[in-house]
Design a protein around this motif. Sequence first.
Motif, mmCIF file in Angstrom:
data_model
loop_
_atom_site.group_PDB
_atom_site.id
_atom_site.type_symbol
_atom_site.label_atom_id
_atom_site.label_comp_id
_atom_site.label_asym_id
_atom_site.label_seq_id
_atom_site.Cartn_x
_atom_site.Cartn_y
_atom_site.Cartn_z
ATOM 1 N N ALA B 178 33.452 33.363 -26.404
ATOM 2 C CA ALA B 178 34.647 33.030 -27.187
ATOM 3 C C ALA B 178 35.884 33.105 -26.298
ATOM 4 N N LEU B 179 35.920 34.095 -25.418
ATOM 5 C CA LEU B 179 37.097 34.230 -24.555
ATOM 6 C C LEU B 179 37.160 33.139 -23.484
ATOM 7 N N ILE B 180 36.004 32.642 -23.068
ATOM 8 C CA ILE B 180 35.994 31.499 -22.142
ATOM 9 C C ILE B 180 36.703 30.326 -22.805
ATOM 10 N N TYR B 181 36.424 30.165 -24.086
ATOM 11 C CA TYR B 181 37.059 29.073 -24.827
ATOM 12 C C TYR B 181 38.569 29.296 -24.940
ATOM 13 N N VAL B 182 38.950 30.519 -25.289
ATOM 14 C CA VAL B 182 40.381 30.804 -25.449
ATOM 15 C C VAL B 182 41.128 30.573 -24.133
ATOM 16 N N LYS B 183 40.513 30.990 -23.050
ATOM 17 C CA LYS B 183 41.137 30.815 -21.745
ATOM 18 C C LYS B 183 41.335 29.326 -21.435
ATOM 19 N N ALA B 184 40.302 28.536 -21.708
ATOM 20 C CA ALA B 184 40.407 27.096 -21.473
ATOM 21 C C ALA B 184 41.490 26.497 -22.373
ATOM 22 N N ALA B 185 41.603 27.011 -23.599
ATOM 23 C CA ALA B 185 42.623 26.502 -24.526
ATOM 24 C C ALA B 185 44.019 26.804 -23.990
ATOM 25 N N VAL B 186 44.194 28.004 -23.439
ATOM 26 C CA VAL B 186 45.493 28.363 -22.848
ATOM 27 C C VAL B 186 45.809 27.393 -21.714
ATOM 28 N N CYS B 187 44.819 27.112 -20.882
ATOM 29 C CA CYS B 187 45.046 26.212 -19.753
ATOM 30 C C CYS B 187 45.318 24.783 -20.227
ATOM 31 N N ALA B 188 44.656 24.364 -21.299
ATOM 32 C CA ALA B 188 44.924 23.030 -21.849
ATOM 33 C C ALA B 188 46.361 22.958 -22.358
ATOM 34 N N GLU B 266 38.246 45.713 -30.762
ATOM 35 C CA GLU B 266 39.709 45.667 -30.741
ATOM 36 C C GLU B 266 40.244 44.976 -29.492
ATOM 37 N N LEU B 267 39.605 45.301 -28.364
ATOM 38 C CA LEU B 267 40.034 44.687 -27.106
ATOM 39 C C LEU B 267 39.833 43.178 -27.174
ATOM 40 N N PHE B 268 38.709 42.780 -27.729
ATOM 41 C CA PHE B 268 38.434 41.353 -27.867
ATOM 42 C C PHE B 268 39.508 40.682 -28.718
ATOM 43 N N MET B 269 39.799 41.292 -29.870
ATOM 44 C CA MET B 269 40.785 40.685 -30.770
ATOM 45 C C MET B 269 42.158 40.609 -30.115
ATOM 46 N N GLN B 270 42.510 41.655 -29.387
ATOM 47 C CA GLN B 270 43.800 41.672 -28.693
ATOM 48 C C GLN B 270 43.896 40.523 -27.689
ATOM 49 N N THR B 271 42.839 40.392 -26.895
ATOM 50 C CA THR B 271 42.843 39.366 -25.855
ATOM 51 C C THR B 271 42.872 37.968 -26.465
ATOM 52 N N ALA B 272 42.032 37.781 -27.470
ATOM 53 C CA ALA B 272 41.999 36.475 -28.123
ATOM 54 C C ALA B 272 43.347 36.177 -28.767
ATOM 55 N N GLY B 273 43.929 37.186 -29.413
ATOM 56 C CA GLY B 273 45.234 37.006 -30.063
ATOM 57 C C GLY B 273 46.301 36.628 -29.055
ATOM 58 N N LEU B 274 46.268 37.298 -27.907
ATOM 59 C CA LEU B 274 47.234 36.989 -26.852
ATOM 60 C C LEU B 274 47.076 35.529 -26.412
ATOM 61 N N GLY B 275 45.823 35.110 -26.250
ATOM 62 C CA GLY B 275 45.555 33.735 -25.849
ATOM 63 C C GLY B 275 46.105 32.747 -26.857
ATOM 64 N N VAL B 276 45.843 33.001 -28.129
ATOM 65 C CA VAL B 276 46.314 32.093 -29.182
ATOM 66 C C VAL B 276 47.844 32.050 -29.182
ATOM 67 N N LEU B 277 48.468 33.210 -28.966
ATOM 68 C CA LEU B 277 49.925 33.266 -28.915
ATOM 69 C C LEU B 277 50.460 32.393 -27.771
ATOM 70 N N TYR B 278 49.802 32.491 -26.598
ATOM 71 C CA TYR B 278 50.240 31.682 -25.460
ATOM 72 C C TYR B 278 50.054 30.191 -25.739
ATOM 73 N N VAL B 279 48.940 29.846 -26.376
ATOM 74 C CA VAL B 279 48.713 28.434 -26.728
ATOM 75 C C VAL B 279 49.865 27.952 -27.623
ATOM 76 N N ALA B 280 50.212 28.763 -28.626
ATOM 77 C CA ALA B 280 51.256 28.372 -29.579
ATOM 78 C C ALA B 280 52.607 28.219 -28.874
ATOM 79 N N VAL B 281 52.934 29.174 -28.004
ATOM 80 C CA VAL B 281 54.235 29.119 -27.334
ATOM 81 C C VAL B 281 54.296 27.930 -26.376
ATOM 82 N N TYR B 282 53.265 27.745 -25.582
ATOM 83 C CA TYR B 282 53.236 26.596 -24.667
ATOM 84 C C TYR B 282 53.368 25.299 -25.444
ATOM 85 N N PHE B 283 52.660 25.238 -26.571
ATOM 86 C CA PHE B 283 52.705 24.003 -27.363
ATOM 87 C C PHE B 283 54.121 23.749 -27.885
ATOM 88 N N LEU B 284 54.765 24.795 -28.402
ATOM 89 C CA LEU B 284 56.104 24.613 -28.972
ATOM 90 C C LEU B 284 57.112 24.202 -27.907
#
Lengths: 288, 295
Positions: B178-188, B266-284
Amino acid sequence: MATPAISIQNLTKLYPIPFKREKVTAVKDLSLTVEPGQVYGLLGPNGSGKSTTMKIVLGLVSPSSGRTEIFGRDSTTVESREDVGFLPENPYFYKFLTGAETMAFFGKLCGLSGARLRERTKELLALVGLENAADRRLGGYSKGMLQRIGLAQAMVQEPRLLVLDEPTAGVDPAGSREIRDLILDFKKRGITVLLCSHLLGQVQEICDRIGILHQGVLVREGRLGDLISIENQTELILENATPELLAEIQAAVGRSNGRVVEQRQPQTTLERYFLEVTGSPERVIGDR
Amino acid sequence: MTAPAATPHKAFSLARVYAIAANTLLELVRLKVFYFLLLFALLGIGVSFFTSKMTFQEQSQVLKHAALGMMSIFTWLLAVLATAMLLPKDIEERTLYTILAKPVPRLEYLLGKLAGVLALLAIALAVMVAMFALVLYAQQQSALAAVASQLAPGPDLEAARQQVRADTFTANLVPGIALIYVKAAVCAAVTLLLSTFASSSIFTIIVSVMVFIIGHVQPIAREYLMITEKGASELARFFLGLVALLIPDMRAFTLLDDLAVAIPFELFMQTAGLGVLYVAVYFLVGYLVFAGKEL
Ligand SMILES: Nc1ncnc2c1ncn2[C@@H]1O[C@H](COP(=O)(O)OP(=O)(O)O)[C@@H](O)[C@H]1O
Ligand SMILES: [Mg+2]
């Protein structure tokens, strides 16, 4: 008076030149109105600001000053684009889509879906003569076919206004005539058209009103008939006239205060001649 | 002629975003170049099956490391390459004009593009995961056969079998993938942001790769500064802080350093959440640039 289809008020557009202080003036203090139902021709040499004007009307480019409206709605709003279809200059659509898929895609962008979208797609593809090419990818379409699918997608949501940027550029005479006939057909249905073209002969055939742009300035504007008619002359074209009849007419003219300016054999247009020579104009379109 | 489309204009329409996303996905899927990329990834994962003769546990660890690393790299590569071409292609071929001349807000267009890429990444990763599962399964079967030939039937064999099963499909693989996906999403999302102002896809790709590298080394630099506290100037600190804010710690998305240890939820959720946040900010930010762009 009805709301104008297009209203352009004191439009000026400056493009910055990269790494330089000065700017290019693409359009300068342009004002014009296109009334509903009219076919308006915007003429001018390359670089005179025709495409820029169209892009500003469609909200793709922002004006430096002045404003434009489509049916009373400011071009900067997304809603203003509901009632307009646009065919850009030298359009390329997605090559990986078929004709039908292209229509479906643009239809969905206009809020169409389901049976209505399928119906509309069929209807428009038939209208532009591409029903046989509906399942072929656009990568294999000819220039003329691309222009026609472009017209079809512009019409997908049945807008009241069409903006066409050089719809016949690069198309062969037969294809160009098909496009002209389509525009005339749209006009008959009451659709307003703003077009620009270099083919003055064609513009003359289809436009009610024209504006001539030169270096971003509108130098002439008005009803086509008013602009180019020669007020005090009349044309008379006879068939199978005998020399005696001609002599009689000459004599009659001599008795009045008129004057025969010129007597000649009319010529067919090169376009008509070309089409005659290259086969029936009703050839199977879409199979080129 | 049918009646005109009388539907009133919607300020935001999921149907339009969906149409653009589906079209973007179709565009990418019909590009043959990405099949080669995927083929390479599958080959890479497949080859890891033939890792040398080690104990089963070791082999399983090596396979998982190699395969996850492969998936991570290829998903990232796909994210950058696919995203970088989208906007330039639409601008160059003027398809953007035709789309934005329809009643389509620029936000929806950009969102559709991102969603299309994310769908592509999900599909590509799913294919790789399927391949990975197949290889893991094959390895498990050969290990089971091996223990069966070494041990006589009895409680010992049962225990060994249990051990092999427990070692193959471990629970931490799911958050890891799942985190591999989130990381790729951040890079996209970074790539999409870059392509809103870049003038060529090459520039976009290069800068995006640089962001990726900086994302991996900046935590190291920060640690170094922490250790040599006196040596770090205020300016260097500020600069590093700024970089850390702009670019996430890319290493954080690789939680599987030790495959035997379970990833805390918890660590997983934190990391994934951070990734999603970065995706949202980059997108905006990308949207803000794109909204004011002259086409
Ligand atoms: N994106 C742009 N950036 C800079 N200059 C431009 C741009 N688009 C058009 N121009 C300039 O604006 C002028 C008008 O161009 P255009 O509207 O395309 O003319 P036309 O369609 O009549 O040929 C030209 O001088 C052209 O070089
Ligand atoms: Mg032009």
